[in-house]
Scaffold this motif. Structure first.
Motif, PDB file in Angstrom:
ATOM      1  N   ASP A 159       0.816  -1.215   0.000  1.00 51.43           N
ATOM      2  CA  ASP A 159       0.000   0.000   0.000  1.00 51.43           C
ATOM      3  C   ASP A 159       0.851   1.267   0.000  1.00 51.43           C
ATOM      4  O   ASP A 159       0.427   2.303  -0.513  1.00 51.43           O
ATOM      5  N   VAL A 160       2.050   1.210   0.573  1.00 51.96           N
ATOM      6  CA  VAL A 160       2.910   2.391   0.589  1.00 51.96           C
ATOM      7  C   VAL A 160       3.323   2.756  -0.831  1.00 51.96           C
ATOM      8  O   VAL A 160       3.200   3.916  -1.265  1.00 51.96           O
ATOM      9  N   ALA A 161       3.831   1.783  -1.572  1.00 55.96           N
ATOM     10  CA  ALA A 161       4.249   2.049  -2.950  1.00 55.96           C
ATOM     11  C   ALA A 161       3.071   2.514  -3.793  1.00 55.96           C
ATOM     12  O   ALA A 161       3.191   3.457  -4.591  1.00 55.96           O
ATOM     13  N   ALA A 162       1.930   1.879  -3.611  1.00 56.55           N
ATOM     14  CA  ALA A 162       0.737   2.271  -4.371  1.00 56.55           C
ATOM     15  C   ALA A 162       0.284   3.667  -3.975  1.00 56.55           C
ATOM     16  O   ALA A 162      -0.158   4.458  -4.819  1.00 56.55           O
ATOM     17  N   GLY A 163       0.402   4.001  -2.674  1.00 60.84           N
ATOM     18  CA  GLY A 163      -0.005   5.317  -2.209  1.00 60.84           C
ATOM     19  C   GLY A 163       0.829   6.432  -2.811  1.00 60.84           C
ATOM     20  O   GLY A 163       0.299   7.486  -3.185  1.00 60.84           O
ATOM     21  N   VAL A 164       2.130   6.215  -2.915  1.00 62.23           N
ATOM     22  CA  VAL A 164       2.999   7.222  -3.534  1.00 62.23           C
ATOM     23  C   VAL A 164       2.597   7.436  -4.986  1.00 62.23           C
ATOM     24  O   VAL A 164       2.483   8.579  -5.458  1.00 62.23           O
ATOM     25  N   ALA A 165       2.352   6.350  -5.706  1.00 57.92           N
ATOM     26  CA  ALA A 165       1.940   6.461  -7.111  1.00 57.92           C
ATOM     27  C   ALA A 165       0.606   7.179  -7.236  1.00 57.92           C
ATOM     28  O   ALA A 165       0.415   8.028  -8.138  1.00 57.92           O
ATOM     29  N   ASP A 166      -0.315   6.892  -6.340  1.00 60.88           N
ATOM     30  CA  ASP A 166      -1.631   7.531  -6.390  1.00 60.88           C
ATOM     31  C   ASP A 166      -1.532   9.032  -6.115  1.00 60.88           C
ATOM     32  O   ASP A 166      -2.249   9.837  -6.727  1.00 60.88           O
ATOM     33  N   MET A 167      -0.647   9.418  -5.209  1.00 62.80           N
ATOM     34  CA  MET A 167      -0.510  10.841  -4.902  1.00 62.80           C
ATOM     35  C   MET A 167       0.136  11.601  -6.059  1.00 62.80           C
ATOM     36  O   MET A 167      -0.227  12.746  -6.327  1.00 62.80           O
ATOM     37  N   VAL A 168       1.057  10.959  -6.741  1.00 65.26           N
ATOM     38  CA  VAL A 168       1.625  11.587  -7.940  1.00 65.26           C
ATOM     39  C   VAL A 168       0.535  11.777  -8.984  1.00 65.26           C
ATOM     40  O   VAL A 168       0.423  12.836  -9.628  1.00 65.26           O
TER      41      VAL A 168
END
Length: 496
Positions: free
Chosen positions: A314-323
């Protein structure tokens, strides 16, 4: 069904246990209901004896249980020993609080004109279901804050062991049960169940009178909905956490390099897996705050070990989603851990991107933070009022003469349960004045706290008795005050 916990550093299975069978759960619940009747009649001094015994037993088992906790969480021995010590301290603290007695809120109307005799006192709700947090295996686990406050209030506990630290949770429950038996406590004062299905059935069970939960919004809301779908609705005290903002005033930004270093230390503490992690920082424009924080992160060079594989993903996905939502990645530091690893990252976003429903306003449960610049105070206040409510906020000031500090605190107080000046919210003391809970959806019951003395109030309800003879009343409500409780008599406070 088999439930498995993992070695967080290696990503390999380390322990397994069978989910609690429905027939076993029924037996646990019936025992808890019988115990509740006994516990409600147990004097505060006796409850304190049991809580002190649990604290002693936890400390005595430290060498064993810290090793288990470190394997299942990757949190490190030093941090876990400190957390265990705080947990033991908390157990003793609640024993002292219940003996002090003001949590009973004993109130008597005895000689008021034209008013019948009334006595009002808090009574324990009954068996409490406790769902501990993944990120604090001791302090918010089987013997953590919800369990300690529920036992102090006079409620037996049925705890659902967290699957992320399954071996630890079951071992703590075993130690607790042995300790309580030796201390002469009623049977089934604290029991444990395993498995997601068992957790849902706990909330639905008619014997359960309240729920304590610490964890994700998704998990907390699922339990809240299940409790509200019951024929007899029960309270769910869910501490769910969200993005906790930090405001750097213009005067507070005079030494932005120091602020950057402290901010990085804050949002990477525990690898960003604190419910009070500072996740969104507002700084005056034109001072390069995001770049300074990015540099500080590179210098810190953390290697996050996440609690579960799902959290790491979820951390990696969260960074991508915020970008995708309009943020720009400033710095990312990868971890070389072979198990549940995730990047630590700093992002920046334009203040205009902070709109209702934006992914930028949602929590990323890891060592990830967003930096936003503001041009003036009016623009900042508009943005702050768009934030999702959270547990805590920080205001970093230029000192006592900083005229912006009070205004920022006033705005933030609309959105949080605790405002910290010139500091960080990660540590939360277990004291009388503590408030650990903010407006919905950071918590499901904003008028309560899950830490500190007043958390006992979650698991009691007031009952008034009118014109009753002493022999008809529960022992603590009788006129001779056998439990030596402080009381308010005819409106006048009377110490014990």
């Amino acid at each position: 069904m088999t439930v498995v916990s993992y070695d967080a550093r290696l990503g390999q299975p380390s322990f397994n246990a069978q989910e609690t069978e429905p027939s076993e759960l029924d037996s646990i619940l019936e025992k808890a209901a019988r115990t509740a009747e006994i516990l409600a009649r147990t004097a505060p001094a006796e409850r304190r004896t049991w809580l002190y015994a649990l604290a002693d037993a936890l400390e005595a088992a430290a060498d064993e249980v810290v090793v288990i906790a470190d394997r299942e969480t990757g949190a490190g021995e030093q941090r876990l020993r400190g957390e265990l010590a705080r947990t033991a301290q908390q157990l003793r603290y609640f024993g002292d609080v219940v003996v002090e007695g003001s949590c009973f809120e004993l109130t008597r109307d005895e000689t008021l004109p034209d008013v019948p005799p009334l006595v009002r006192i808090n009574h324990p709700l009954g068996p409490v279901a406790v769902f501990g947090a993944s990120n604090f295996p001791f302090f918010m686990g089987v013997l953590g804050n919800d369990t300690a406050s529920a036992l102090a209030s006079g409620c037996p506990v049925v705890t659902k062991v967290h699957s992320a630290h399954l071996e630890l949770g079951l071992r703590l429950a075993e130690i607790a049960q042995k300790t309580l038996r030796a201390a002469g406590a009623p049977d089934a004062l604290l029991q444990a169940v395993v498995g997601r299905r068992s957790g849902i059935e706990l909330v639905k069970a008619p014997q359960i009178s309240a729920v304590g939960f610490t964890g994700s919004q998704a998990g907390g809301l699922a339990l809240w909905r299940a409790a509200n779908d019951r024929e007899r609705v029960i309270p769910v005290y869910a501490e769910m956490g969200t993005v906790n903002p930090v405001v750097v005033t213009p005067d507070g930004a005079q030494d932005m390099e120091e602020v950057a270093s402290r901010f990085v230390a804050g949002f990477t503490l525990g690898f960003g897996q604190y419910c009070t992690k500072p996740g969104l920082l507002f700084a005056p424009s034109g001072i390069g705050a995001a770049e300074l924080i990015g540099t500080a992160l590179k210098e810190a060079d953390p290697e996050p070990v996440m609690l579960t594989q799902a959290i790491a993903s979820d951390v990696a996905a969260g960074v991508a989603d915020m970008v995708a939502a309009g943020a720009e990645l400033v710095t990312s530091v990868d971890s070389e851990i072979t198990g549940w690893s995730a990047p630590a990252a700093v992002l920046t976003a334009p203040i205009e991107a902070l709109t209702a429903g934006s992914r930028l306003l949602e929590e990323t449960f890891g060592a990830v933070a967003v930096v936003v610049e503001y041009d003036n105070e009016e623009q900042l206040i508009v943005a702050l009022r768009r934030l999702q409510p959270s547990l805590a906020a920080s205001v970093l000031t230029g000192g006592p003469t900083d005229s912006a500090a009070g205004r920022m605190a006033s705005v933030l107080a609309e959105r949080v349960g605790r405002v910290v000046f010139d500091g960080w919210a990660m540590g939360a003391s277990v004291t009388w004045a503590q408030q650990h809970g903010g407006p919905w959806p950071s918590t499901s019951a904003p008028s309560t706290t899950s830490l500190g003395a007043y958390s006992i109030g979650r698991f009691v309800r007031p009952i008034a008795y009118q014109s009753g003879h002493d022999a008809w009343l529960p022992e603590p409500a009788r006129s001779d005050n056998p439990w030596s409780l402080p009381a308010r008599i005819d409106g006048v406070w009377t110490p014990a």
